[in-house]
Motif scaffolding. Structure first.
Motif, PDB file in Angstrom:
ATOM      1  N   GLN A   1     -46.902  20.440 -59.070  1.00  0.00           N
ATOM      2  CA  GLN A   1     -46.419  20.230 -60.069  1.00  0.00           C
ATOM      3  C   GLN A   1     -47.557  20.512 -61.228  1.00  0.00           C
ATOM      4  O   GLN A   1     -48.644  20.029 -61.222  1.00  0.00           O
ATOM      5  CB  GLN A   1     -45.774  18.953 -60.554  1.00  0.00           C
TER       6      GLN A   1
ATOM      7  N   HIS B   1     -48.083  20.296 -65.253  1.00  0.00           N
ATOM      8  CA  HIS B   1     -47.736  19.968 -66.701  1.00  0.00           C
ATOM      9  C   HIS B   1     -48.747  20.358 -67.915  1.00  0.00           C
ATOM     10  O   HIS B   1     -49.739  20.070 -67.944  1.00  0.00           O
ATOM     11  CB  HIS B   1     -47.797  18.354 -66.637  1.00  0.00           C
TER      12      HIS B   1
ATOM     13  N   VAL C   1     -48.301  32.371 -63.923  1.00  0.00           N
ATOM     14  CA  VAL C   1     -48.136  31.694 -64.975  1.00  0.00           C
ATOM     15  C   VAL C   1     -49.445  31.974 -65.905  1.00  0.00           C
ATOM     16  O   VAL C   1     -50.544  31.538 -65.099  1.00  0.00           O
ATOM     17  CB  VAL C   1     -47.811  30.313 -64.719  1.00  0.00           C
TER      18      VAL C   1
ATOM     19  N   TYR D   1     -44.441  33.977 -66.730  1.00  0.00           N
ATOM     20  CA  TYR D   1     -44.331  33.119 -67.547  1.00  0.00           C
ATOM     21  C   TYR D   1     -45.772  32.736 -68.795  1.00  0.00           C
ATOM     22  O   TYR D   1     -46.812  32.998 -67.736  1.00  0.00           O
ATOM     23  CB  TYR D   1     -44.297  31.538 -67.091  1.00  0.00           C
TER      24      TYR D   1
ATOM     25  N   TYR E   1     -43.397  29.883 -73.366  1.00  0.00           N
ATOM     26  CA  TYR E   1     -43.060  28.564 -73.872  1.00  0.00           C
ATOM     27  C   TYR E   1     -44.118  27.988 -74.848  1.00  0.00           C
ATOM     28  O   TYR E   1     -45.506  28.481 -74.559  1.00  0.00           O
ATOM     29  CB  TYR E   1     -43.007  27.642 -72.838  1.00  0.00           C
TER      30      TYR E   1
ATOM     31  N   ILE F   1     -44.284  21.011 -71.032  1.00  0.00           N
ATOM     32  CA  ILE F   1     -43.858  22.061 -70.249  1.00  0.00           C
ATOM     33  C   ILE F   1     -44.081  21.748 -68.704  1.00  0.00           C
ATOM     34  O   ILE F   1     -45.563  21.913 -68.571  1.00  0.00           O
ATOM     35  CB  ILE F   1     -44.276  23.488 -70.845  1.00  0.00           C
TER      36      ILE F   1
ATOM     37  N   PHE G   1     -43.864  23.054 -64.748  1.00  0.00           N
ATOM     38  CA  PHE G   1     -43.796  23.926 -63.679  1.00  0.00           C
ATOM     39  C   PHE G   1     -43.545  23.155 -62.230  1.00  0.00           C
ATOM     40  O   PHE G   1     -44.354  22.534 -62.131  1.00  0.00           O
ATOM     41  CB  PHE G   1     -44.652  25.022 -63.892  1.00  0.00           C
TER      42      PHE G   1
ATOM     43  N   SER H   1     -39.947  27.081 -60.808  1.00  0.00           N
ATOM     44  CA  SER H   1     -38.874  26.667 -61.915  1.00  0.00           C
ATOM     45  C   SER H   1     -39.923  25.861 -63.100  1.00  0.00           C
ATOM     46  O   SER H   1     -40.910  25.338 -62.902  1.00  0.00           O
ATOM     47  CB  SER H   1     -38.005  25.767 -61.242  1.00  0.00           C
ATOM     48  N   VAL H   2     -39.177  25.998 -64.265  1.00  0.00           N
ATOM     49  CA  VAL H   2     -39.704  25.363 -65.418  1.00  0.00           C
ATOM     50  C   VAL H   2     -38.982  24.383 -65.942  1.00  0.00           C
ATOM     51  O   VAL H   2     -37.698  24.842 -66.110  1.00  0.00           O
ATOM     52  CB  VAL H   2     -40.432  26.466 -66.334  1.00  0.00           C
ATOM     53  N   LYS H   3     -39.213  23.396 -66.471  1.00  0.00           N
ATOM     54  CA  LYS H   3     -38.590  22.492 -67.472  1.00  0.00           C
ATOM     55  C   LYS H   3     -39.370  22.021 -68.700  1.00  0.00           C
ATOM     56  O   LYS H   3     -40.687  21.968 -68.647  1.00  0.00           O
ATOM     57  CB  LYS H   3     -37.792  21.454 -66.534  1.00  0.00           C
ATOM     58  N   THR H   4     -38.451  21.697 -69.852  1.00  0.00           N
ATOM     59  CA  THR H   4     -39.482  21.144 -70.942  1.00  0.00           C
ATOM     60  C   THR H   4     -38.711  19.851 -71.219  1.00  0.00           C
ATOM     61  O   THR H   4     -37.595  19.236 -71.132  1.00  0.00           O
ATOM     62  CB  THR H   4     -39.183  22.099 -72.372  1.00  0.00           C
TER      63      THR H   4
END
Ligand SMILES: [Zn+2]
Length: 280
Positions: free
Chosen positions: A33, A35, A204, A228, A257, A265, A267, A275-278
């Motif tokens: 991960q 962050h 990224v 990204y 982003y 943010i 990944f 995958s990415v989430k916020t």
């Protein structure tokens, strides 16, 4: 008898197949991960590798309490690698507090100093923990399991007034997925990275210097070819990020982003998928 042998053979093949698929499923469920912590105008990035190692790149602008709280929420116990990209307050500001709050095992920084209180606090905290700063420069590899984490910059030494170009730039590879953390490196350093013929291509890209137009040149973007991009930015009077850089990313169809718009943010990758989430 022959029938029996065949039966045993197929049973063996079957169990071997099961073993194989079990271990590959296992490998695939191990995630790394990354962050990008929303620290306002500044940078702070926390990485948890699949092997369980913790990396922190920069500590934001403030007293570090926001970064420490975020890391505690992530259940961080100790930090294997701390990286100070360069000695500007919006990057090293909170690192002394992180050093106070967690057992840090190693610290990397470029060989350049700054005449600021933030830098002095950082050095004092490093000393207090009995640590010595290891030099971050092109070719230095972090001794971590399961990932390839190598500094691709600084390629050379710069004038002291070009602090941003001293930025330690880390390229992190896990399986087939890669990240490039550029600190505040500007066009001079970008050109040196390109000319040094290192692999820069990354899935990224942490956009250099909060989206200032003195970074993320077309040539650099072409070399990195990210899918990204992340701009770590908050309220500021510098005009970060500039429309020049945002439009350049748009033209290259990079999914961009911004921490000021999306918050944290995050990944996640198993080395194959990304995958990415916020999170606000
Ligand atoms: Zn900065």
């Amino acid at each position: 008898m022959i029938f029996k042998l065949i039966k045993i053979a197929s049973a063996l093949t079957l169990s071997a197949g099961l073993l194989l698929s079990a271990s590959s499923t296992n490998a695939a469920t191990k995630d790394m991960q990354v962050h990008f912590i929303n620290v306002g105008q500044g940078d702070s990035i926390y990485i948890k590798t699949a092997a369980g190692d913790d990396i922190i790149i920069d500590g934001g602008n403030k007293d570090g309490s926001d970064v420490v709280a975020y890391l505690k929420k992530q259940k961080v116990k100790d930090i294997e690698v701390m990286i100070s990209t360069h000695p500007d307050a919006d990057h090293i500001g909170g690192l002394d507090e992180v050093l106070k709050a967690f057992k840090v095992k190693s610290v990397y920084a470029p060989k350049v100093s700054n005449n600021t209180l933030a830098f002095k606090d950082f050095l004092t905290a490093v000393k207090r923990e009995g640590l010595k700063v290891k030099t971050a420069q092109k070719g230095v590899k972090l001794p971590l399991k399961g990932v390839n984490a190598t500094f691709v910059a600084p390629v050379k030494t710069y004038a002291k007034s070009d602090l941003n170009d001293w930025s330690a730039v880390l390229r992190l590879v896990y399986g087939k997925k890669s990240f490039l953390f550029t600190g505040d490196a500007e066009i001079k350093s970008e050109m040196d990275m390109i000319q040094s013929k290192q692999t820069l291509k990354s899935d990224v890209l942490k956009v250099g210097h909060h989206g200032a137009k003195t970074s993320t040149s077309s040539a650099f973007l072409k070399a990195v070819k990210p899918t990204y991009a992340v701009v770590s930015v908050g309220k500021n009077s510098y005009g970060h990020p500039t429309s020049t850089v945002i439009n350049r990313l748009k033209a290259q169809k990079v999914k961009t982003y911004r921490t000021d718009k999306s918050g944290h943010i995050i990944f996640t990758t198993n080395g194959t998928n990304l995958s990415v989430k916020t999170v606000r």
